[in-house]
Enzyme design. Structure first.
Site, mmCIF file in Angstrom:
data_model
loop_
_atom_site.group_PDB
_atom_site.id
_atom_site.type_symbol
_atom_site.label_atom_id
_atom_site.label_comp_id
_atom_site.label_asym_id
_atom_site.label_seq_id
_atom_site.Cartn_x
_atom_site.Cartn_y
_atom_site.Cartn_z
ATOM 1 N N GLU A 1 -17.891 -3.577 24.514
ATOM 2 C CA GLU A 1 -16.906 -4.804 24.760
ATOM 3 C C GLU A 1 -15.635 -4.854 23.674
ATOM 4 O OE1 GLU A 1 -20.275 -4.865 24.234
ATOM 5 O OE2 GLU A 1 -20.937 -5.605 26.043
ATOM 6 N N SER B 1 -22.862 -8.392 38.181
ATOM 7 C CA SER B 1 -23.425 -9.859 37.751
ATOM 8 C C SER B 1 -21.992 -10.872 37.404
ATOM 9 C CB SER B 1 -24.045 -9.836 36.365
ATOM 10 O OG SER B 1 -25.340 -9.081 36.460
ATOM 11 N N SER C 1 -1.420 4.537 0.491
ATOM 12 C CA SER C 1 -1.742 5.097 1.667
ATOM 13 C C SER C 1 -0.885 5.358 2.568
ATOM 14 C CB SER C 1 -2.492 3.648 2.410
ATOM 15 O OG SER C 1 -3.660 3.367 1.474
ATOM 16 N N PHE D 1 -21.511 -11.798 25.208
ATOM 17 C CA PHE D 1 -21.031 -10.460 24.749
ATOM 18 C C PHE D 1 -19.711 -10.519 24.380
ATOM 19 C CE2 PHE D 1 -24.885 -9.140 27.477
ATOM 20 C CZ PHE D 1 -25.713 -9.639 26.740
ATOM 21 N N ARG E 1 -19.161 -17.963 39.368
ATOM 22 C CA ARG E 1 -18.956 -16.309 38.899
ATOM 23 C C ARG E 1 -18.621 -15.550 40.337
ATOM 24 N NH1 ARG E 1 -24.754 -12.892 38.619
ATOM 25 N NH2 ARG E 1 -26.056 -14.442 39.701
ATOM 26 N N GLN F 1 -29.092 -13.978 26.051
ATOM 27 C CA GLN F 1 -27.956 -13.618 27.121
ATOM 28 C C GLN F 1 -27.190 -14.751 27.312
ATOM 29 O OE1 GLN F 1 -28.691 -10.165 28.654
ATOM 30 N NE2 GLN F 1 -29.825 -10.203 26.864
ATOM 31 N N HIS G 1 0.850 -1.170 -0.011
ATOM 32 C CA HIS G 1 -0.034 0.268 0.055
ATOM 33 C C HIS G 1 0.858 1.252 -0.148
ATOM 34 C CE1 HIS G 1 -2.473 -3.201 1.528
ATOM 35 N NE2 HIS G 1 -3.635 -2.750 1.172
ATOM 36 N N GLY H 1 -4.327 -4.068 11.229
ATOM 37 C CA GLY H 1 -4.740 -4.566 9.888
ATOM 38 C C GLY H 1 -6.165 -4.917 9.743
#
Lengths: 620, 620
Positions: A366, A345, A41, A391, A318, A427, A38, A124
């Protein structure tokens, strides 16, 4: 006509311009030699890079690990010929190495990777560099308390990526005035004009709306660039320099022309362009070194892994994650915890309350969560990120790239599987084990009880690569005593009998279903072996081979889709060891789950004790 | 003292207020009955919902497929008690069904899914609703040319998600003045205050910087809400209504209080709150129906699948994808193609040139790419999205949610595997097969040559669910003649011999390596069977069983990480069929690849013809 001797300013300007030309020439030379890459660029950002390299960057190329080095992150990774040309101008690589661009075996690759010691993070996949820079900047401002600065070079095309705006939002929230985003607005994307073209005022307005200082400049005007860097260095906010540039600037053939993205000039074209640029390519720059300062060190804490009573009160894994995080936070000042607005949570808030100065809220972002972690580990911190396991899918590209970045990051995903109950499928992580198993060099852990969780969190702290732990929402029995060891790569046999007719392999919540099934079968005079496969990757292949040899029938039961999870991990390990499995039963989630009680859903998915019992009985 | 009779406006205001109270009451009632859920997140938006439902939404609940229905997308899916309360107020569901919230077997789930006919798309992973709404709005404005409007209800916490800003950017690029984002700024996230609290002016400034009309209102002031909707309907831009609200508004116990996220009131608390809200819950609203208009239909095109000469010039499967896209665009007006700024690499530009009115540029925003597709298929279009396969990782959460949305979308990922060559690992998809196999109900295709690609693109057009095709950058030989059929779920034997000592199973680029290996082995007097496993999911289990029975040794070779791809798909299928594999060799990518020539990289990864030959020979 007599000319006056050049002033110092004129000399400086000439140097910057001469260096910029050289960076363009070398970007052309190496891509022409490679036959791909490139150049255009790279050329658009050459003036921006020249002034940065010669006059603002503080970096000791002989000590890439110096804690007070600036960070230079090429978010527009495809423009790396410019980066490599800068390394050459700084004396870090030879011209010969520059010309090895994209050749097999060279560390001068098509996009930057940390095989090069001065590259912090692989880029990238566009839109990720700023998020990583935010992590570096948080470290400098809040943890190491060092004056280094973080420079991120961005392309205009990648400003369409949402991850960029997560970065802008987080940087202003933490007021990272040690962070500078240099946006190379060359107008042309891969296949034509970008959405915003040369409307630098729109980029600037967006940056300002996100709480940043924004400066619009002509990216080929050396004096404007210099002033912008000075303003950025003096700013009390993060600064975005929005530079209007021309793609391919400096060579008439390609300047501001469509159809020249990711395309090298041929030898003849390159020769003409190099001549047009003045031909010089032997300038060597002494890059400013950073002050020799060391990171701040925190106060020692108090760390002892939590204790849980075997067979006592049920504890959710958890919660054990949170307990253990807090404990290792006391053991090691480098542990830093990042949350995506669900710390109550995931139980990461236990750490947040104990060590607020090492706990950072990323809010519901996230991609930024993972980006910050990559930046922090660049600075030798040991970041733990947690959110609902489902998530992490939002950051899968960042996680993939983190592996290419050779990053050491620790991710804990809670609320996995149908056993979360009423919240429904959006969820429920049901693909997370597959996701993380397919990450290069990853570790995938899925403990079933509190002591094993705590031990594995401790082991994660100093584990390299991408380390994922899956935790469970529901409270589960404490299976193990305080002296039990849980080596990564191991497994536990939690039920057995000399005459076991099958081995039931579970992890996490399904271990408990398997135990219930084994106890019921035992009462009916049928013995089964039950394995807690807490380490999904690496996997305990030797145990699997023994299970086949000794019990014949394997039953894998998992709270995960049928693909890519425990079942396939077991089959792959056995196949690799040359062990043929003649009787294999795979209980996994095969229909879209719905809302309901955890027990109802485990049952509906066919992964409860009842179904395990039936699978054993069916094979008798 | 005599009071005047209420004017019509006063009546209207009273109705809205009464309806808002009912929506709050029902949000409380159903979550209290469920023992879980998000009443306070529902209550903050009840006034916004009341005015929308009673006076602005145009929706025929008896005809959820009416093409001119407005779209109502609850991006803040956890606030679905409010949505369900609205369905009840509209007469679409009974009070009894409302009270079945979150119970096993009820379609009134913890987050909305299209099991409910008036829910277009599943939500619950935050930040996705706007992207989907953009797809609906593009369809209304540019394709169907219908006056329906798209209303998206957003939470303030999810404004931290980058995907939201991809939506804002795309909506202004396409000037979607039929799109309204209603942002419920209730200040409180799950675990405390959001980053921006009640700074509605910052949200408004951001929306404006992204090219939107933004209106700040008090979200509990009925008249302000009504005025804002009127302004939105008259706007020549997309409109964001930034509404300052209180979480739990209307019940003193929970209003604007921390610690009440995702928590139902107990029976006593609920009774008090319901009394405080006036107690009424039997109001029935006649929602306005849409005009009975039908979508515009396009001009018929000309569609015939491309022809390629068997054994003739090499053709990249990515090019065949483009050729075939263009062809099916002619066959079917509902085909719409979306690009993420790489259409000249994926060859989707062939469609763009032929059917520019059905080709939409999403720029470099993969989350939006998938979101738009979900919105388009809500409106019965047949969207195809393409980008580099690696970059679909950026949208994995959207793809996961699209499966829960029961969406029919077609994704083609190009530039897969190490065989892309010099660009290096950031551009190489090596986990995409795993990713897509682990999506519920997905189809995963990986053709090796141009005719099979074209046939499979044609088959994708009317395939339901998430359909992924992996294409290859390099040109490959044309293996098949024009009459060959490629049913999804099938495979092809491309080399064989009565005395075949092994079956080599490849797909895409590795089929060609396997053929080279087979031809070399043949010249040495060793026969092997070579299978083109173009359909990875569903997989041709019967063929695999035959291969084991007839040749004994299976060699799977894939340009993908070892996990979750062809190898594990083959093992899983055999295990499911009860077929024990005694000799299994898995050639896959096991080390981080680098830049280099395609052949060098296939070789370095151990997946070239040479390695296949060695694997066959080692087993002799």
């Amino acid at each position: 006509m007599a000319t006056a001797a050049p002033t110092q300013t004129e000399n400086q300007t000439q140097l910057w311009q001469q260096l910029a030309s050289q960076l363009r020439i070398d970007s052309i030379r190496c891509t022409t030699a490679a036959g791909s890459g490139h150049p255009t660029s790279s050329m658009s950002a050459a003036d921006l890079m020249s002034v940065l390299l010669a006059s603002h960057l503080k970096y000791d190329f002989d000590q890439p690990d110096h804690p007070n080095n600036d960070s230079l992150i090429f978010s527009k990774g495809h423009a790396c010929p410019l980066l490599y040309a800068a390394y050459k101008a700084a004396g870090a690589i030879s011209d010969e190495e520059l010309l090895s661009l994209r050749k097999f075996g060279s560390r001068i690759e098509g996009h930057p990777t940390p095989d090069i010691p001065w590259v912090e993070a692989a880029t990238g996949s566009l839109g990720q560099g700023l998020s990583i820079g935010v992590g570096d900047a948080i470290c400098g401002k809040y943890l190491d308390k060092l004056p280094y600065r973080v420079w991120v070079i961005l392309g205009d095309s990648e400003m369409a990526e949402g991850s960029i705006w997560e970065g802008f939002n987080t940087a202003s929230h933490y007021n990272l005035n040690n962070l500078v985003a240099i946006v190379d607005v060359n107008r042309l994307g891969q296949r034509g004009e970008t959405a915003l073209g040369w409307h630098t005022e729109i980029y600037a307005a967006r940056a300002r709306a996100f709480g940043w200082n924004a400066i619009e400049i002509d990216g080929h005007n050396i004096e404007e660039i210099e002033r912008a860097y000075q303003q950025a260095e003096a700013s009390d906010k993060p600064t975005a320099i929005i530079a209007r540039t021309e793609k391919g600037h400096g060579a008439a053939l390609v300047a501001n022309k469509e159809g020249w993205h990711g395309k090298p000039l041929n030898a003849e074209q390159a020769a003409a362009a190099i001549a047009e640029l003045g031909g010089g390519n032997d300038l060597l720059i002494q890059v400013n070194r950073p002050e020799d300062k060391q990171p701040a060190t925190g106060a020692p804490g108090d760390g002892e892994l939590p204790h849980y009573e075997k067979g006592g009160e049920k504890v959710a894994t958890r919660q054990a994650y949170g307990d253990a995080l807090k404990a290792i936070g006391g053991m090691d000042d480098d542990v830093v915890v990042l949350d995506a607005e669900v710390s109550n949570s995931t139980f990461a808030d236990a750490f947040g309350k104990a060590y607020p100065e090492r706990f950072f809220e990323m809010f519901i972002a996230e991609q930024q969560l993972v980006g910050t972690a990559v930046g922090l580990q660049n600075r030798r911190k040991k970041p733990f990120c947690s959110t609902f396991a489902a998530f992490f899918a939002r950051a899968y590209d960042q996680i993939r790239m983190a592996a290419i970045s050779q990053a050491d990051i620790r991710l804990c995903g809670s609320h996995a599987g149908v056993s979360i109950g009423e919240d429904g499928p959006s969820q429920m992580a049901l693909e997370d084990l597959s996701m993380f198993r397919s990450i290069f060099g990853s570790t995938v852990l899925y403990p079933s009880d509190a002591p094993s969780t705590a031990a594995l969190v401790h082991a994660m702290k100093d584990r390299s690569g991408i380390v994922f732990m899956r935790s469970t929402r529901e409270k589960t029995p404490v299976l193990y005593g305080p002296d039990e060891q849980f080596p990564i790569g191991g497994s536990k046999i939690v039920r057995d009998g000399d005459d076991a007719v099958a081995t039931v392999i579970g992890a996490g919540i399904t271990v408990h279903e398997a135990i219930k099934a084994a106890d019921q079968l035992q009462s009916e005079g049928v013995a089964v072996r039950v394995v807690d496969l807490y380490s999904v990757k690496p996997i305990d292949s030797e145990m699997l081979q023994r299970a086949v040899a000794e019990t014949g029938h394997l039953i894998v039961v998992e709270d995960h889709w049928r693909q890519g999870g425990l079942g396939e991990a077991v089959l792959a390990a056995l196949a690799e060891s040359g062990t043929a499995v003649t009787r294999f039963t795979h209980l996994a989630v095969s229909e879209m789950p719905r809302s309901g009680k955890p027990d109802e859903l485990l049952d509906a998915a066919g992964i409860s004790a009842k179904h395990i019992v039936a699978a054993v009985q069916a094979a008798q």
